[in-house]
Motif scaffolding. Sequence first.
Motif, short mmCIF file in Angstrom:
data_model
loop_
_atom_site.label_atom_id
_atom_site.label_comp_id
_atom_site.label_asym_id
_atom_site.label_seq_id
_atom_site.Cartn_x
_atom_site.Cartn_y
_atom_site.Cartn_z
N UNK A 82 0.83 -1.21 0.00
CA UNK A 82 0.00 0.00 0.00
C UNK A 82 0.87 1.26 0.00
N UNK A 83 1.91 1.26 0.82
CA UNK A 83 2.78 2.43 0.90
C UNK A 83 3.57 2.63 -0.39
N UNK A 84 3.94 1.53 -1.03
CA UNK A 84 4.60 1.64 -2.34
C UNK A 84 3.63 2.29 -3.35
N UNK A 85 2.39 1.86 -3.32
CA UNK A 85 1.38 2.40 -4.23
C UNK A 85 1.17 3.89 -4.00
N UNK A 86 1.17 4.29 -2.71
CA UNK A 86 0.98 5.69 -2.36
C UNK A 86 2.25 6.52 -2.55
N UNK A 87 3.38 5.84 -2.71
CA UNK A 87 4.64 6.55 -2.91
C UNK A 87 5.18 7.22 -1.66
N UNK A 88 4.88 6.62 -0.49
CA UNK A 88 5.34 7.18 0.78
C UNK A 88 6.52 6.36 1.29
N UNK A 89 7.68 6.97 1.52
CA UNK A 89 8.80 6.23 2.11
C UNK A 89 8.39 5.61 3.45
N UNK A 90 8.87 4.41 3.72
CA UNK A 90 8.50 3.71 4.95
C UNK A 90 9.70 2.96 5.50
N UNK A 91 9.64 2.66 6.78
CA UNK A 91 10.75 2.02 7.48
C UNK A 91 10.69 0.51 7.33
N UNK A 92 11.80 -0.12 7.68
CA UNK A 92 11.95 -1.57 7.70
C UNK A 92 11.92 -2.15 6.28
N UNK A 93 11.65 -3.43 6.18
CA UNK A 93 11.82 -4.14 4.91
C UNK A 93 10.70 -3.86 3.92
N UNK A 94 10.99 -4.15 2.64
CA UNK A 94 10.03 -3.95 1.57
C UNK A 94 9.05 -5.10 1.44
N UNK A 95 8.32 -5.10 0.35
CA UNK A 95 7.22 -6.05 0.14
C UNK A 95 7.71 -7.50 0.14
N UNK A 96 8.68 -7.81 -0.70
CA UNK A 96 9.10 -9.20 -0.86
C UNK A 96 9.74 -9.75 0.40
N UNK A 97 10.68 -9.02 0.98
CA UNK A 97 11.34 -9.51 2.19
C UNK A 97 10.34 -9.69 3.32
N UNK A 98 9.39 -8.77 3.44
CA UNK A 98 8.38 -8.87 4.50
C UNK A 98 7.51 -10.12 4.31
N UNK A 99 7.09 -10.35 3.08
CA UNK A 99 6.25 -11.52 2.79
C UNK A 99 7.01 -12.81 3.03
#
Length: 307
Positions: A82-99
């Motif tokens: 969701x944050x990637x879609x909104x274009x908002x920088x976010x902390x910790x790991x990205x989509x793939x690593x988190x999944x």
Amino acid sequence: MAGRSSRTAPKVAVLMGGRSAERDVSLSSGRECANALREAGYEVVEVDAGRDLAARLAAIGPDVCFNALHGRWGEDGCVQGLLEWLGIPYTHSGVLASALAMDKTRAKEVFRAAGLPVVESLIAPVAEIEARHVMAPPYVVKPNNEGSSVGVYIVHEAANAPPRLDPGMPSEAMVETYVPGRELTCAVFGDRAICVTELLTRGWYDYHAKYTPGASRHVCPADLPDDVAAACMDHALRAHRALGCRGLSRSDFRWDDTRGLAGLYILETNTQPGMTPTSLAPEQAAVGGMSFVDLCRWIVEDASCGR
């Protein structure tokens, strides 16, 4: 931190709470981090993440999101997407690593491919797990995609019958070989591990032991042979990199100290470790000379989107 606005004090939305079984832990982590970030000089908005999260973030207009969510939806790639879609920088790991990290079976496959020592495990229907021993005891039963030791059962060698699981357990669960011995954990801060912590309790290091003050004792740094401590830190770094984590992560281990280095196994990697008053990563940061405020500031400065 990419995408910062021209405001003097960057606005940080601290995402907390959410809908998972770890909601209360996340609220505690979020409040601690929000207070620390205010002390560090950021403009902070606390956000209890619900189904209206996208609309609320659009109204807030943060420069960065500090993801203090734990468990499903917040830690498994969903909010990250969701944050990637909104274009908002976010902390910790990205989509793939988190999944990957949240799915214990997939994470173990990554660990094996990286040459890390893991215990044998399988996924089985809960009805079958309750009907018979699907693995020779002793073994552990736990959800494949929860954290904070939610829903963990130990079936001891002398158990005459399989476990009766909580009705809230998913329809399938992980069953893995139980490793006797000592509970160890090691956090990774970007590209370095600082030390290893040993967790001492009167029983299993479960949800109660993790989040109840006085229910467990943390030995930080752990009193370990040099080769075991070095292996823990090496394995935590390799797991972090193999999964594609960024920022802060923490890997958990069991060590059968009767077998020396051969008795060390990595269990899982947490991409959003707890930040509560009893949490482990802040303790290890302090050993490395980093205060809680400095740790939270570093996590925010490491935030990104699209990588």
